[in-house]
Write a protein that holds these residues in place. Structure first.
Motif, PDB file in Angstrom:
ATOM      1  N   THR A  34       0.841  -1.197   0.000  1.00  0.00           N
ATOM      2  CA  THR A  34       0.000   0.000   0.000  1.00  0.00           C
ATOM      3  C   THR A  34       0.872   1.241   0.000  1.00  0.00           C
ATOM      4  N   PRO A  35       0.974   1.946  -1.118  1.00  0.00           N
ATOM      5  CA  PRO A  35       1.753   3.190  -1.127  1.00  0.00           C
ATOM      6  C   PRO A  35       1.090   4.253  -0.252  1.00  0.00           C
ATOM      7  N   LYS A  36       1.876   4.857   0.616  1.00  0.00           N
ATOM      8  CA  LYS A  36       1.367   5.874   1.538  1.00  0.00           C
ATOM      9  C   LYS A  36       2.086   7.188   1.234  1.00  0.00           C
ATOM     10  N   PRO A  37       1.355   8.203   0.801  1.00  0.00           N
ATOM     11  CA  PRO A  37       2.018   9.413   0.303  1.00  0.00           C
ATOM     12  C   PRO A  37       2.535  10.319   1.408  1.00  0.00           C
ATOM     13  N   TRP A  38       3.702  10.898   1.120  1.00  0.00           N
ATOM     14  CA  TRP A  38       4.196  11.966   1.987  1.00  0.00           C
ATOM     15  C   TRP A  38       4.342  13.277   1.214  1.00  0.00           C
ATOM     16  N   GLU A  39       4.294  13.204  -0.117  1.00  0.00           N
ATOM     17  CA  GLU A  39       4.299  14.401  -0.962  1.00  0.00           C
ATOM     18  C   GLU A  39       3.364  14.145  -2.136  1.00  0.00           C
ATOM     19  N   LEU A  40       2.545  15.141  -2.462  1.00  0.00           N
ATOM     20  CA  LEU A  40       1.615  15.023  -3.579  1.00  0.00           C
ATOM     21  C   LEU A  40       1.650  16.304  -4.392  1.00  0.00           C
ATOM     22  N   ALA A  41       1.621  16.163  -5.709  1.00  0.00           N
ATOM     23  CA  ALA A  41       1.495  17.314  -6.597  1.00  0.00           C
ATOM     24  C   ALA A  41       0.380  17.033  -7.594  1.00  0.00           C
ATOM     25  N   LEU A  42      -0.571  17.935  -7.664  1.00  0.00           N
ATOM     26  CA  LEU A  42      -1.720  17.818  -8.552  1.00  0.00           C
ATOM     27  C   LEU A  42      -1.834  19.111  -9.348  1.00  0.00           C
ATOM     28  N   ILE A  43      -1.915  18.990 -10.651  1.00  0.00           N
ATOM     29  CA  ILE A  43      -2.092  20.154 -11.521  1.00  0.00           C
ATOM     30  C   ILE A  43      -3.409  19.950 -12.250  1.00  0.00           C
ATOM     31  N   ARG A  44      -4.367  20.775 -11.945  1.00  0.00           N
ATOM     32  CA  ARG A  44      -5.717  20.635 -12.495  1.00  0.00           C
ATOM     33  C   ARG A  44      -5.901  21.576 -13.676  1.00  0.00           C
ATOM     34  N   ARG A  45      -6.311  21.018 -14.797  1.00  0.00           N
ATOM     35  CA  ARG A  45      -6.574  21.813 -16.000  1.00  0.00           C
ATOM     36  C   ARG A  45      -8.053  21.688 -16.373  1.00  0.00           C
ATOM     37  N   GLU A  77      -5.552  26.579 -15.285  1.00  0.00           N
ATOM     38  CA  GLU A  77      -4.834  25.617 -14.462  1.00  0.00           C
ATOM     39  C   GLU A  77      -4.681  26.122 -13.033  1.00  0.00           C
ATOM     40  N   GLU A  78      -4.659  25.172 -12.094  1.00  0.00           N
ATOM     41  CA  GLU A  78      -4.319  25.464 -10.705  1.00  0.00           C
ATOM     42  C   GLU A  78      -3.549  24.280 -10.149  1.00  0.00           C
ATOM     43  N   ARG A  79      -2.748  24.552  -9.119  1.00  0.00           N
ATOM     44  CA  ARG A  79      -1.890  23.523  -8.553  1.00  0.00           C
ATOM     45  C   ARG A  79      -2.223  23.289  -7.093  1.00  0.00           C
ATOM     46  N   LEU A  80      -2.005  22.042  -6.669  1.00  0.00           N
ATOM     47  CA  LEU A  80      -2.043  21.681  -5.262  1.00  0.00           C
ATOM     48  C   LEU A  80      -0.788  20.857  -4.991  1.00  0.00           C
ATOM     49  N   HIS A  81       0.116  21.399  -4.187  1.00  0.00           N
ATOM     50  CA  HIS A  81       1.379  20.735  -3.865  1.00  0.00           C
ATOM     51  C   HIS A  81       1.465  20.642  -2.358  1.00  0.00           C
ATOM     52  N   ILE A  82       1.509  19.418  -1.849  1.00  0.00           N
ATOM     53  CA  ILE A  82       1.408  19.173  -0.413  1.00  0.00           C
ATOM     54  C   ILE A  82       2.576  18.322   0.072  1.00  0.00           C
ATOM     55  N   MET A  83       3.129  18.712   1.204  1.00  0.00           N
ATOM     56  CA  MET A  83       3.975  17.840   2.008  1.00  0.00           C
ATOM     57  C   MET A  83       3.144  17.447   3.235  1.00  0.00           C
ATOM     58  N   VAL A  84       3.009  16.145   3.458  1.00  0.00           N
ATOM     59  CA  VAL A  84       2.228  15.678   4.602  1.00  0.00           C
ATOM     60  C   VAL A  84       3.070  15.820   5.871  1.00  0.00           C
ATOM     61  N   ARG A  85       2.556  16.595   6.831  1.00  0.00           N
ATOM     62  CA  ARG A  85       3.318  16.897   8.053  1.00  0.00           C
ATOM     63  C   ARG A  85       3.600  15.640   8.878  1.00  0.00           C
ATOM     64  N   ASP A  86       2.631  14.725   8.896  1.00  0.00           N
ATOM     65  CA  ASP A  86       2.728  13.548   9.770  1.00  0.00           C
ATOM     66  C   ASP A  86       2.555  12.262   8.966  1.00  0.00           C
ATOM     67  N   PRO A  87       3.456  11.981   8.011  1.00  0.00           N
ATOM     68  CA  PRO A  87       3.298  10.772   7.205  1.00  0.00           C
ATOM     69  C   PRO A  87       3.430   9.512   8.046  1.00  0.00           C
ATOM     70  N   ASP A  88       2.757   8.450   7.602  1.00  0.00           N
ATOM     71  CA  ASP A  88       2.823   7.166   8.292  1.00  0.00           C
ATOM     72  C   ASP A  88       4.116   6.461   7.876  1.00  0.00           C
ATOM     73  N   LEU A  89       5.076   6.417   8.796  1.00  0.00           N
ATOM     74  CA  LEU A  89       6.368   5.773   8.534  1.00  0.00           C
ATOM     75  C   LEU A  89       6.480   4.416   9.220  1.00  0.00           C
ATOM     76  N   ARG A 120      -3.824   4.810  -6.074  1.00  0.00           N
ATOM     77  CA  ARG A 120      -3.812   3.938  -4.890  1.00  0.00           C
ATOM     78  C   ARG A 120      -3.308   4.692  -3.667  1.00  0.00           C
ATOM     79  N   ALA A 121      -2.263   5.478  -3.855  1.00  0.00           N
ATOM     80  CA  ALA A 121      -1.708   6.241  -2.737  1.00  0.00           C
ATOM     81  C   ALA A 121      -2.718   7.266  -2.224  1.00  0.00           C
ATOM     82  N   MET A 122      -3.362   7.975  -3.142  1.00  0.00           N
ATOM     83  CA  MET A 122      -4.339   8.976  -2.721  1.00  0.00           C
ATOM     84  C   MET A 122      -5.570   8.326  -2.099  1.00  0.00           C
ATOM     85  N   GLU A 123      -5.978   7.187  -2.643  1.00  0.00           N
ATOM     86  CA  GLU A 123      -7.136   6.505  -2.065  1.00  0.00           C
ATOM     87  C   GLU A 123      -6.840   6.066  -0.632  1.00  0.00           C
TER      88      GLU A 123
END
Length: 204
Positions: free
Chosen positions: A34-45, A51-63, A122-125
């Protein structure tokens, strides 16, 4: 290096977007199961081209079950703010719960596009369902790797399966990420945008 217009669409052909596209990439703590994200980048067109962007670093990723190799490839310890790094390229630092809410809203009613976007989905889900949410993007994603093979065959070129994604994008005129950009969510998402635009280029 710049993009090259390697072909023109036949006269009268056109691409019509029936819903917004989201060009996506994630960096995760593991690949399987199960991929668990700690960084995500989404570019919506949007269909109108906005276009708009969403770029996130997850503060408390599951390690808890993180793969050292996955963390090494994504340069987690060099790039994650939790370990003293500055948030990459203006990324928003969010708790996992806030990130899940932002991703759910941003991707609702969209079409995912990427290089192996099923992995990113899968990671986002996992992120969404961990916080009581569910995916609302279109269940069928667009994988630019599989889109590129028939394009090359249509040009009469020899096609070898598999071919690396970097080589495939280069063959249609979209340069791959630089070493500094590679395996960063935003760098790879921007590469996906370039690749898509080359595959769907209109005559100018």
């Amino acid at each position: 290096m710049t993009d090259t217009a390697w072909s023109e669409n036949p006269e009268g052909s056109h691409l019509e977007l029936g819903m917004p596209l989201v060009f996506v990439d994630t960096e995760t703590t593991m690949l399987e199961p199960t991929p668990k994200p700690w960084e995500l980048a989404l570019i919506r067109r949007s269909p109108d081209g906005a276009e708009e962007r969403l770029h996130i670093m997850v503060r408390d990723p599951d390690l808890s079950d993180a793969s050292p190799e996955a963390l090494r490839v994504g340069r987690f310890y060099e790039r994650h703010p939790h370990h003293g790094a500055a948030a990459d390229q203006g990324a928003a630092l969010m708790t996992a719960a806030d990130a899940a809410g932002a991703v759910e809203l941003f991707t609702r009613g969209t079409q995912l596009v990427g290089s192996n976007p099923d992995f990113d989905a899968r990671a986002m889900e996992w992120l969404l369902r961990s916080h009581g949410l569910r995916p609302r993007w279109r269940h069928q994603s667009i994988n630019l790797v599989t889109w590129t093979y028939p394009v090359l065959l249509g040009r009469g070129e020899k096609v070898v399966v598999p071919t690396s994604s970097y080589e495939l994008s280069s063959l249609v005129g979209a340069w791959p990420p630089t070493p500094e950009e590679a395996h960063t969510a935003l760098g790879d998402a921007l590469w996906v945008v370039r690749w898509w635009d080359q595959l769907t280029r209109f005559p100018r």
